[in-house]
Write a protein that holds these residues in place. Structure first.
Motif, mmCIF file in Angstrom:
data_model
loop_
_atom_site.group_PDB
_atom_site.id
_atom_site.type_symbol
_atom_site.label_atom_id
_atom_site.label_comp_id
_atom_site.label_asym_id
_atom_site.label_seq_id
_atom_site.Cartn_x
_atom_site.Cartn_y
_atom_site.Cartn_z
ATOM 1 N N SER A 132 0.748 -1.156 0.029
ATOM 2 C CA SER A 132 -0.027 0.059 0.048
ATOM 3 C C SER A 132 0.789 1.377 -0.054
ATOM 4 N N LEU A 133 0.528 2.459 -0.665
ATOM 5 C CA LEU A 133 0.863 3.579 -0.615
ATOM 6 C C LEU A 133 -0.072 4.550 -0.433
ATOM 7 N N ILE A 134 -0.108 5.377 0.670
ATOM 8 C CA ILE A 134 -0.755 6.340 1.174
ATOM 9 C C ILE A 134 -0.575 7.829 0.699
ATOM 10 N N LEU A 135 -1.230 8.447 0.129
ATOM 11 C CA LEU A 135 -1.097 9.796 -0.273
ATOM 12 C C LEU A 135 -1.897 10.937 0.322
ATOM 13 N N CYS A 136 -1.285 11.570 1.053
ATOM 14 C CA CYS A 136 -1.908 12.530 2.346
ATOM 15 C C CYS A 136 -1.947 14.138 1.685
ATOM 16 N N SER A 137 -2.847 14.455 1.936
ATOM 17 C CA SER A 137 -2.914 16.077 1.599
ATOM 18 C C SER A 137 -2.926 16.951 2.762
ATOM 19 N N GLY A 138 -2.116 17.849 2.925
ATOM 20 C CA GLY A 138 -1.612 18.700 3.833
ATOM 21 C C GLY A 138 -2.994 19.683 4.333
ATOM 22 N N ARG A 139 -3.553 20.057 3.364
ATOM 23 C CA ARG A 139 -4.765 21.156 3.107
ATOM 24 C C ARG A 139 -6.141 20.744 2.919
ATOM 25 N N ASP A 140 -6.358 19.441 3.348
ATOM 26 C CA ASP A 140 -7.617 18.559 3.029
ATOM 27 C C ASP A 140 -8.536 19.378 4.189
#
Length: 587
Positions: free
Chosen positions: A329-337
């Motif tokens: 798995s690769l999790i992509l996270c946004s800082g300004r969600d």
């Protein structure tokens, strides 16, 4: 056009739909006919059958000659400045335009798969990519990445019609049946599940229910954090909201899509040539009213309410099955969600999933895939998440960096290059020493053997200059900590070394060295390793090589040319800086 394709012999899978033929194409694969299901609003499976297409060796016939194909594969790095793509990358404006066309031509029916027209030039060995959309359900969330992803994947996108009311379990069964059918016909290739928000929950559940299938999960801001977000209070509000207050939904929908005005400003500041940037910025600003109108069409109140209930079910189901997920798995996270607590959720999933990596994008909003500053192919290459077989092979699965990717990496170390102004010399066959790299052999296998200076800061100047001057990509044998890290360890995050992997670095090991020599590569080896790069005071220019240099025997077996090299100046520069800025007088 009918909702399902008619049967006609054997060959490629075809999924027909009422979409505009200008935007979408029929799915073509080299598989034998298989049976897939589309789930209707009553959750009754409908058979989607196959047809025959004209193909050659599993690919559409091409008129290009072998020479033309060879010339097309040559990459010129002599000008590392980023250049425009041969086919312009689609942008936020294109997403809204195609959403509008899709909604206008959508004749209803069950959820279905489609493949974008831009994804027709893939390699015959490409793995399957299934895109699982978020709350919008259009299946166009990867529109800005279609062209690049289509070259390395067999790409299918799931579309959920506007009026469809298939339950979460119905969608889950549809995706699961597709995954099982694909795995049955190509058991030795991985299946990629790209899940966004709601799609991330589906991907996790499919992986939990099918632990024996080789799945790779790419999850962008998954909705597993729904209960801790700002969305649950919207459900009772939408149920009682009077019709005359519905226009206020536009503001909510704007936050759902990631603030179009912010994305337009980001596009303006991303570094395009000024006239082109001004034109694109003006187009995005003028189109803002249209954006809001399309958002209202994509998610009217009834559909939005249904999707929120589905998100609630999806989050509960996927969280209860996290313990059973064994997939990479690769999790992509946004800082300004503004929609979900994606940063905190990404860290939670990173700790909960056994084979998981995480990448953070501090300046991005919820709909990460629509951000022009994100290149998914580059992210996959940097994280070593693109493979064609059961296991990642650093040689056969390697995709060379594009000139644009190389230009960005070079820009990141420009201060080092300007401050040190490195000069390189090489020796010709007649023994003459010349400035430049004319003496380096062009044909591999070639082994460059040298010693590390302080902190290994000669790496970027050396590799970049070889690439620019000789158009030779050197594959470095690097320390394993640049590729793997214990989740609770004290070493830097693996993402710190993404640029190494993009440029072709591989973990130093006998099998990898053997494969690189077999591929006739140019290889960079530092026998002294990290001990040499982190040498102590008084150990300048001292070698820490092993007693027996086994690499010589293996290089001789392949007839490789061994090119020794040395570096001077880095330790001296460090001493000058130390004396100037950290001398006792300064302190």
């Amino acid at each position: 056009m009918a909702a399902a394709a008619a049967a006609a012999g054997t060959g490629a899978l075809v999924f027909s739909s009422p979409f505009s033929p200008v935007r979408l194409r029929r799915l073509e694969t080299s598989w034998r006919p298989i049976r897939l299901s589309a789930v209707s609003s009553t959750e009754t499976p409908n058979t989607i059958k196959t047809t025959t297409t004209s193909r050659e060796n599993g690919r559409p016939r091409s008129e290009k000659t072998g020479k033309e194909e060879t010339e097309r594969r040559v990459i010129d790095y002599s000008n590392p400045e980023p250049e425009p793509e041969p086919e312009p990358r689609k942008r936020l404006k294109d997403f809204f335009q195609e959403c509008h066309e899709l909604i206008r031509s959508d004749g209803g029916g069950p959820p279905r798969w489609f493949s974008p027209l831009e994804c027709g030039s893939r390699d015959p060995k490409s793995p399957l990519l299934l895109f699982l959309p978020g709350i919008d359900g259009t299946g166009l969330g990867l529109i800005t990445h279609h062209h690049k992803l289509g070259k390395i994947f067999d790409m299918w996108c799931l579309h959920i019609p506007l009026k469809d009311r298939t339950s979460y379990m119905g969608l889950l069964k549809l995706v699961e049946e597709t995954v099982r059918s694909a795995n049955y016909t190509s058991p030795n290739r991985p299946i990629y599940l790209f899940g966004e928000s709601l799609g991330g929950c589906i991907a996790l559940d499919v992986a939990a229910r099918n632990p024996d299938i080789d799945l790779v999960l790419i999850l962008a801001n998954p909705a597993t954090s729904f209960s801790r977000s700002q969305l649950p209070p919207l459900i009772p509000l939408l149920e009682v909201m009077p019709d005359h207050l519905l226009p206020t939904l536009k503001h909510t929908l704007t936050s759902l899509i990631g603030e179009p005005l912010k994305l337009a400003v980001d596009n303006f500041l991303k570094g395009l040539p000024l006239p082109q940037t001004d034109a694109q910025f003006s187009e995005d600003i003028v189109a803002l009213p249209t954006y809001l109108s399309v958002l209202t069409d994509v998610l009217p109140r009834e559909t939005l309410l249904w999707k929120l209930h589905m998100l609630k079910s999806a989050s509960s189901s996927s969280n209860s099955h996290l313990h059973a997920v064994k997939a990479q798995s690769l999790i992509l996270c946004s800082g300004r969600d503004q929609l979900l607590p994606s940063q905190e959720e990404g860290q939670r999933l990173y700790k909960a999933l056994p084979k998981c990596e995480i990448r953070r994008f501090e300046e991005s909003g919820h709909f990460l895939f629509l951000d022009d500053n994100i290149d998914l192919v580059t992210v996959l290459k940097g994280a070593s998440f693109y493979r064609r077989g059961k296991y990642f092979d650093y040689v056969s699965d390697f995709i060379p960096p594009t000139p644009s990717e190389f230009g960005k990496i070079l820009e990141s170390c420009r201060i080092l290059l300007l401050s040190t102004s490195p000069v390189m010399f090489s020796t010709l066959e007649d023994g003459k020493v010349v400035r430049g790299l004319a003496g380096m052999p062009s044909e591999g296998p070639v082994l460059l053997v040298g010693y590390h200076m302080l902190l290994g800061s000669e790496l970027y100047p050396l590799i970049s200059q070889i690439l620019i001057e000789r158009n030779i990509l050197v594959r470095g044998l690097a320390h394993p900590f640049a590729f793997t890290r214990l989740k609770d360890g004290m070493l830097p995050e693996v993402s710190t070394f993404d640029s190494y992997r993009i440029m072709g670095a591989v973990p130093v090991s006998g099998p990898n060295f053997y494969k690189l020599l077999s591929a006739k590569s140019h290889i960079l080896l530092y026998p002294g390793g990290m001990r040499e790069a982190l040498h102590r005071k008084g150990e300048e220019y001292k070698l820490f090589w092993p007693e027996q240099s086994e690499f010589v025997r293996m290089a001789a077996r392949f007839g490789a040319k061994i090119v020794p090299f040395g570096t001077i100046g880095e330790d001296d520069v460090a001493q000058v800086i130390t004396l100037k800025f950290f001398s006792p007088k300064k302190l």
